[in-house]
Scaffold this motif. Structure first.
Motif: not given
Length: 136
Positions: A73-88
């Protein structure tokens, strides 16, 4: 709302919708030294909005490829696999982010994300560096 409901919002969502999931005293602790983190501490809803603006300056896109979460109820662990694209640089990077989230009254009170490969993230961003002061 259970703690797991808090993790369903995404960066870049409608600000009103995101704000509904944030405790008024929310604190985001980002790892110092990444191109979008400044000092690493972002406080309150205004701080979160400023963080999202800084984040958007660095990243053209962020796609959630997988997400798992565990917690009570008070604590969550989240595992995300993500893809970023850098602006620069236009460079894409796929990586893992683990978030430790504390919830109060069904809203996010504290978030501490951990990036699997911060060096690769910084390199993807090229020379884009953010020197922001601690928020709020």
């Amino acid at each position: 709302m259970q703690a797991s409901g808090v993790v369903e919002w995404r960066w870049g969502c409608n600000q009103v919708r995101v704000a509904a999931y944030l405790d008024p005293e929310v604190v985001l602790y980002q790892a110092p030294g990444l191109p979008f983190t400044g000092t690493g501490t972002w406080r309150g809803r205004d701080g979160m909005e400023q963080f999202l603006a800084a984040f958007s300056e660095v990243w053209e896109s962020m796609e959630f490829l997988e997400q798992e979460h565990w917690g009570d109820g008070d604590t969550v662990v989240v595992r995300n696999r993500v893809r970023f694209r850098a602006r620069a640089t236009g460079q894409e990077i796929e990586t893992l982010i683990v978030q430790l989230i504390t919830v109060r009254n069904g809203r996010m009170l504290e978030c501490r994300p951990f990036y699997w490969d911060p060096t690769a993230i910084a390199q993807a961003c090229g020379s884009v560096l953010s020197h922001r002061a601690e928020q709020g």
